[in-house]
Write a protein that holds these residues in place. Structure first.
Motif, short mmCIF file in Angstrom:
data_model
loop_
_atom_site.label_atom_id
_atom_site.label_comp_id
_atom_site.label_asym_id
_atom_site.label_seq_id
_atom_site.Cartn_x
_atom_site.Cartn_y
_atom_site.Cartn_z
N TYR A 55 0.84 -1.20 0.00
CA TYR A 55 0.00 0.00 0.00
C TYR A 55 0.88 1.26 0.00
CZ TYR A 55 -2.17 3.96 2.30
OH TYR A 55 -2.54 5.23 2.63
N GLU A 56 1.86 1.30 0.88
CA GLU A 56 2.74 2.46 0.97
C GLU A 56 3.49 2.67 -0.34
OE1 GLU A 56 5.25 1.43 4.27
OE2 GLU A 56 3.66 1.80 5.74
N TYR A 57 4.02 1.58 -0.90
CA TYR A 57 4.76 1.68 -2.15
C TYR A 57 3.85 2.17 -3.29
CZ TYR A 57 7.15 0.50 -6.42
OH TYR A 57 7.71 0.59 -7.67
N LEU A 58 2.69 1.53 -3.46
CA LEU A 58 1.79 1.91 -4.55
C LEU A 58 1.31 3.35 -4.41
CD1 LEU A 58 -0.65 -1.02 -5.44
CD2 LEU A 58 1.13 0.01 -6.84
N THR A 59 1.07 3.79 -3.20
CA THR A 59 0.64 5.18 -2.99
C THR A 59 1.62 6.14 -3.62
OG1 THR A 59 -0.59 4.65 -0.98
CG2 THR A 59 0.15 6.92 -1.21
N GLY A 60 2.89 5.99 -3.32
CA GLY A 60 3.90 6.87 -3.89
C GLY A 60 4.11 6.63 -5.37
N TRP A 61 4.11 5.39 -5.79
CA TRP A 61 4.34 5.04 -7.19
C TRP A 61 3.25 5.63 -8.09
CZ3 TRP A 61 1.76 2.00 -10.84
CH2 TRP A 61 2.50 1.66 -11.98
N LEU A 62 2.03 5.69 -7.57
CA LEU A 62 0.92 6.24 -8.34
C LEU A 62 0.85 7.77 -8.29
CD1 LEU A 62 -1.77 3.62 -7.28
CD2 LEU A 62 -0.89 3.97 -9.61
N GLY A 63 1.76 8.39 -7.56
CA GLY A 63 1.81 9.85 -7.51
C GLY A 63 1.22 10.46 -6.25
N GLY A 64 0.91 9.62 -5.28
CA GLY A 64 0.42 10.11 -3.99
C GLY A 64 1.58 10.41 -3.06
N PRO A 65 1.31 10.57 -1.79
CA PRO A 65 2.38 10.86 -0.83
C PRO A 65 3.43 9.74 -0.82
CG PRO A 65 0.20 11.10 0.19
CD PRO A 65 -0.02 10.51 -1.16
N PRO A 66 4.70 10.12 -0.70
CA PRO A 66 5.79 9.13 -0.74
C PRO A 66 5.96 8.41 0.61
CG PRO A 66 6.71 11.31 -0.49
CD PRO A 66 5.22 11.49 -0.62
N ILE A 67 4.92 7.76 1.07
CA ILE A 67 4.91 7.13 2.39
C ILE A 67 6.02 6.10 2.54
CG2 ILE A 67 3.51 5.84 4.06
CD1 ILE A 67 1.04 6.78 2.44
N TYR A 68 6.15 5.23 1.54
CA TYR A 68 7.14 4.15 1.63
C TYR A 68 8.54 4.72 1.80
CZ TYR A 68 9.60 -0.19 0.80
OH TYR A 68 10.40 -1.28 0.96
N VAL A 69 8.90 5.66 0.95
CA VAL A 69 10.24 6.24 0.99
C VAL A 69 10.49 6.94 2.32
CG1 VAL A 69 11.76 7.95 -0.10
CG2 VAL A 69 10.39 6.42 -1.53
N GLU A 70 9.50 7.66 2.81
CA GLU A 70 9.65 8.37 4.08
C GLU A 70 9.87 7.40 5.24
OE1 GLU A 70 6.10 10.74 4.23
OE2 GLU A 70 6.95 12.28 2.90
#
Length: 130
Positions: A55-70
């Motif tokens: 979920y975290e990865y896809l959120t950022g990958w799709l252009g949402g908040p970069p949760i995974y990276v953070e």
């Protein structure tokens, strides 16, 4: 002259609720489809941690908040997945679950295709055995 607004895939598919639904359905399918048994076997018994990371990865990958990276730093997906033997069957089963989840959660066929093409390339890249 005003800059045109850019819509991300994240926004186009419905944002957080849709990404949550997509990842949840993906892991439900993986956990229950007999034809995904080999893919399921390379995951931990409890899928909740995997679901949250995806979920975290896809959120950022799709252009949402970069949760995974953070939270976790650079994804380094291939390196992080070396612990699991991913052959053609595991890869194809993963794609089966993702495609079905995508079809069930994203209504617009063009948006599904825009997402599925690079995800398919990513799945091919993740394969680490023949």
């Amino acid at each position: 002259m005003a800059e045109p607004e850019t819509t991300t895939l994240y926004e186009a598919i419905g944002g957080d609720p849709t990404v949550r639904a997509l990842t949840h359905r993906f892991y439900e399918l993986m956990d229950t489809l007999p034809e995904a048994a080999r893919c399921r076997a390379v995951h931990p018994p409890d899928l909740s941690g995997s679901e949250e990371k995806f979920y975290e990865y896809l959120t950022g990958w799709l252009g949402g908040p970069p949760i995974y990276v953070e939270k976790r730093g650079h994804p380094m997906l291939r390196r992080r997945h070396f612990v699991a033997e991913i052959g053609p069957q595991e890869r194809d089963e993963w794609l089966l679950c993702f495609t079905r989840a995508l079809e069930e959660t994203i209504e617009h066929p063009k948006l599904r295709q825009i997402i599925l093409d690079p995800i398919t390339r990513l799945a091919l890249h993740m394969q680490n055995k023949e």
